[in-house]
Structures are given as structure tokens and as C-alpha cells.
Write a protein that holds these residues in place. Structure first.
Motif, PDB file in Angstrom:
ATOM      1  N   GLU A 136       0.822  -1.211   0.000  1.00  0.00           N
ATOM      2  CA  GLU A 136       0.000   0.000   0.000  1.00  0.00           C
ATOM      3  C   GLU A 136       0.856   1.262   0.000  1.00  0.00           C
ATOM      4  OE1 GLU A 136      -3.555   0.386  -0.040  1.00  0.00           O
ATOM      5  OE2 GLU A 136      -3.181  -1.616  -0.857  1.00  0.00           O
ATOM      6  N   VAL A 137       1.932   1.264   0.802  1.00  0.00           N
ATOM      7  CA  VAL A 137       2.824   2.428   0.837  1.00  0.00           C
ATOM      8  C   VAL A 137       3.450   2.642  -0.533  1.00  0.00           C
ATOM      9  CG1 VAL A 137       4.946   3.358   1.820  1.00  0.00           C
ATOM     10  CG2 VAL A 137       3.301   2.191   3.298  1.00  0.00           C
ATOM     11  N   ALA A 140       0.955   4.044  -3.119  1.00  0.00           N
ATOM     12  CA  ALA A 140       0.655   5.469  -2.967  1.00  0.00           C
ATOM     13  C   ALA A 140       1.813   6.329  -3.460  1.00  0.00           C
ATOM     14  CB  ALA A 140       0.336   5.784  -1.507  1.00  0.00           C
ATOM     15  N   LYS A 180      -2.779  10.111  -1.936  1.00  0.00           N
ATOM     16  CA  LYS A 180      -2.635  10.274  -0.490  1.00  0.00           C
ATOM     17  C   LYS A 180      -2.572   8.908   0.167  1.00  0.00           C
ATOM     18  CE  LYS A 180      -4.821  14.808   0.088  1.00  0.00           C
ATOM     19  NZ  LYS A 180      -3.631  15.470   0.687  1.00  0.00           N
ATOM     20  N   LEU A 181      -1.951   8.870   1.344  1.00  0.00           N
ATOM     21  CA  LEU A 181      -1.753   7.611   2.050  1.00  0.00           C
ATOM     22  C   LEU A 181      -2.202   7.757   3.502  1.00  0.00           C
ATOM     23  CD1 LEU A 181      -0.442   4.721   2.065  1.00  0.00           C
ATOM     24  CD2 LEU A 181       1.668   5.846   2.809  1.00  0.00           C
ATOM     25  N   ILE A 224      -1.905   6.088   7.134  1.00  0.00           N
ATOM     26  CA  ILE A 224      -1.053   5.131   7.836  1.00  0.00           C
ATOM     27  C   ILE A 224      -1.402   5.092   9.322  1.00  0.00           C
ATOM     28  CG2 ILE A 224       0.882   5.307   6.226  1.00  0.00           C
ATOM     29  CD1 ILE A 224       2.244   7.220   8.155  1.00  0.00           C
ATOM     30  N   THR A 277      -3.038  10.928   7.795  1.00  0.00           N
ATOM     31  CA  THR A 277      -3.123  10.983   6.332  1.00  0.00           C
ATOM     32  C   THR A 277      -2.001  11.880   5.821  1.00  0.00           C
ATOM     33  OG1 THR A 277      -5.516  10.624   6.325  1.00  0.00           O
ATOM     34  CG2 THR A 277      -4.546  11.598   4.358  1.00  0.00           C
ATOM     35  N   ALA A 331      -1.509   0.418   6.461  1.00  0.00           N
ATOM     36  CA  ALA A 331      -1.515   1.514   5.495  1.00  0.00           C
ATOM     37  C   ALA A 331      -2.620   1.295   4.474  1.00  0.00           C
ATOM     38  CB  ALA A 331      -0.161   1.620   4.790  1.00  0.00           C
ATOM     39  N   GLU A 332      -3.093   2.408   3.921  1.00  0.00           N
ATOM     40  CA  GLU A 332      -4.154   2.352   2.910  1.00  0.00           C
ATOM     41  C   GLU A 332      -3.944   3.496   1.925  1.00  0.00           C
ATOM     42  OE1 GLU A 332      -9.032   2.757   2.562  1.00  0.00           O
ATOM     43  OE2 GLU A 332      -8.000   3.145   4.461  1.00  0.00           O
ATOM     44  N   ALA A 333      -3.741   3.128   0.662  1.00  0.00           N
ATOM     45  CA  ALA A 333      -3.632   4.139  -0.389  1.00  0.00           C
ATOM     46  C   ALA A 333      -5.032   4.680  -0.675  1.00  0.00           C
ATOM     47  CB  ALA A 333      -3.024   3.532  -1.647  1.00  0.00           C
TER      48      ALA A 333
END
Length: 326
Positions: free
Chosen positions: A149-150, A153, A159-160, A162, A175, A209-211
Motif C-alpha cells: 500500500e505504501v 501510494a 494520499k496515504l 497510515i 493521512t 496503510a491504505e492508499a
């Protein structure tokens, strides 16, 4: 992703001649069922893959089948093989991609160079897990799903979000606008901005983490080397850090540098020792690091550090100067 896997499958068969579905699945990090589907797809596309039955059977390509790949000369291939032979698979979670690239590098060589390049690469060892004193390297452990995910992004410019555990705070979600990834001495860092302010995050402290779909606010062009130097300089100018002047036996120099945050200056002395100015996290860190070097290092400044080491040495000398307790 599937197209890349199909190419890798063909390269594996070209290199090994014959492989079972289980062996292909292990190499490609997929299920056996996926391998069988890929074999069917290759056959439908005209790639001459055939199955051999029996105890020593498996899948193979018809003799003489060739794929079109850009060639590399011997030294180019050796450079890539050597670079990938160390802990490269741990850099930014690119293990599978590295394994695939290595197969393509070997396959792209002229046939008479493949064996010599592979053998030559085995004769170079870059950054082994332990040094001559059997001390193991400490490499950041970053969950694969988090790293994916990192990385996504960073590369897509999104935006990421975490879940980050700072050293002095409870984990919380943030964010950020990712700028780039840096690895230094087996530690990975995410360079980002948050609400317009520069931020540097240790990847091993990113718990999840999430993109996000929103575009990141960041420049289109980036000079990571310059940004890293600037952030490093700001980090070292933090008033909480301790600058230390020290003399050290050259044989212990690397141990000193392994524990210090940075080296500000270094010069040889007439007796063969080295005089350095290094930075430590704080006074406690400096005292611990120099104590490990024993008599093969001497703290010259600040006076408070010399006094702390003197007190510790006096206490130890007094303990061992007396008979052992019953």
C-alpha cells in the motif's frame, strides 16, 4: 501482473528445461491451480508447452523455442545479479519482483555466458547477515501488505493513510502526502508531507496503510537525495542530540559508526588513531556506545560524558578490586 507471471513461467521452463507444477508454484509464489491455468493460457497463445507424465515428469517447452528479450552483456548481468544477491529482496517489499527480474537477466544472456555469469555472481557476497564477529544485522521487518500500500501510494501519487507508532506516542492514524522511499543501513523511511509540513516516517513503525483515491499534494519532480540531505541536517541540528568528540582505534571505527547517528568530522592523529566528531541520540546513548569500545576509544568532549564514563569505570573497578561475594 498475470502477463508478467506468464513471462516468468516461460523463463523458468527455458532455464530448467522441465519443472513440475508444484515447483513452478513455489517459484512464482502462486497456487498449483494458478500454474495449471497459466499453462493452458500459454498453450492457447501458441507457446509450445507440453506435459510429460511419470515420476520424473512435469512441464517443458519444445526444444528450440525462443522468446524475444533485450540482451545484456556479461558485466551488466553480473552487476545486477550481484546487487540482488544480498538482502535486496527485503528492500521496500520487492522480493517477488526481484526474483522475477533475476530470472529475466539470466535468460537474456547469450547461452554461452549464462553459466559463467551465474558462477561469477556466487563469488561476490554483498552485506552478509553477520560480520566477522558473528554479529547479526538488524533489518527492519515490514509487513508485505503494508509495504504494498505504501509503495502504491508513492508511485501513483495518491494520499496515504497510515497507522503509525511513533517512539513516544500511542499508535494513531495519519493521512500524508507521500514523496518517496529511502533505505539507509537496512532501515526504510517514507518521506512525506502532512498538512504542508515535512515528515519522515520509519517504515517499521507503520502498522497498517491504505492508499487513498485522492491525489497527493506534492511536486511532479523530486530530488530525493537533496531532500534526504536537508532532512538529515535538520534532524542532526535538533537540540536534544549530543555531539561528541572522540578518539578511536581504527580497528573499532566501524563499531563506533554503527552506533552513532552521524559523523560530522574525521581526521587521523599522529599515533595512528582517529579523531572524530559524531552525534548520538542523547547522553545515555553516547555513554553506552563508548563504554562498548572499552580502552580502544576515548571521549574527549563534552566533559559531562567523560565524567559519566569515569564514574562507571570507577564503580566497575571497585567491584572487581574486592574479593567476590559468597
Amino acid at each position: 501482473m498475470r502477463a508478467d507471471r506468464l513471462v516468468s513461467l516461460v523463463l523458468l521452463l527455458r532455464r530448467h528445461g522441465r519443472m513440475t507444477a508444484d515447483a513452478l508454484a513455489r517459484e512464482l509464489e502462486v497456487s498449483t491451480r494458478t500454474v495449471l491455468r497459466d499453462i493452458e493460457a500459454l498453450s492457447a497463445a501458441g507457446v509450445p508447452v507440453y506435459a510429460e507424465r511419470g515420476r520424473h515428469g512435469g512441464f517443458a517447452l519444445l526444444p528450440g523455442f525462443q522468446t524475444e528479450l533485450t540482451g545484456l552483456n556479461h558485466d551488466e548481468a553480473l552487476a545486477v545479479l550481484t546487487a540482488g544477491s544480498a538482502l535486496g529482496e527485503q528492500v521496500f517489499g520487492l522480493g517477488s519482483a526481484l526474483a522475477s527480474a533475476m530470472r529475466k537477466v539470466v535468460d537474456a544472456l547469450p547461452e554461452d555466458h549464462r553459466a559463467t555469469a551465474s558462477d561469477a555472481a556466487r563469488r561476490f557476497l554483498v552485506d552478509p547477515e553477520t560480520d566477522l564477529l558473528a554479529r547479526r544485522r538488524v533489518v527492519d521487518d515490514i509487513p508485505g501488505a503494508t509495504m504494498v500500500e505504501v509503495r502504491r501510494a508513492v508511485l501513483t501519487g495518491h494520499k496515504l493513510r497510515i497507522h503509525y507508532a511513533a517512539s513516544d506516542q500511542a499508535p494513531r492514524w495519519r493521512t500524508v502526502d507521500p514523496i518517496g522511499l529511502v533505505t539507509v543501513r537496512d532501515r526504510g523511511y517514507l518521506l512525506a508531507a502532512r498538512a504542508g509540513e515535512d515528515r519522515t516516517y520509519r517504515l517499521s513503525r507503520v502498522l497498517a496503510a491504505e492508499a487513498l483515491p485522492e491525489a497527493a499534494e506534492r511536486p511532479h519532480r523530486v530530488d530525493l537525495d537533496r531532500i534526504w540531505r536537508e532532512r538529515s541536517a535538520r534532524f542532526l541540528s535538533d537540540g536534544d542530540h549530543m555531539a561528541v568528540r572522540v578518539r578511536v582505534d581504527p580497528a573499532r571505527r566501524e563499531e563506533l559508526l554503527d552506533t552513532a547517528l552521524a559523523v560530522r568530522a574525521e581526521e587521523p592523529e599522529a599515533d595512528g588513531w582517529l579523531r572524530l566528531e559524531v552525534t548520538f541520540q542523547d547522553a545515555r546513548h553516547a555513554e553506552w556506545a563508548l563504554w562498548q569500545l572499552g580502552t580502544e576509544a576515548e571521549a574527549l568532549a563534552p566533559r559531562s560524558l567523560r565524567a559519566a564514563l569515569h564514574r562507571r569505570a570507577t564503580t566497575v573497578a571497585a567491584r572487581y578490586g574486592a574479593p567476590p561475594s559468597a
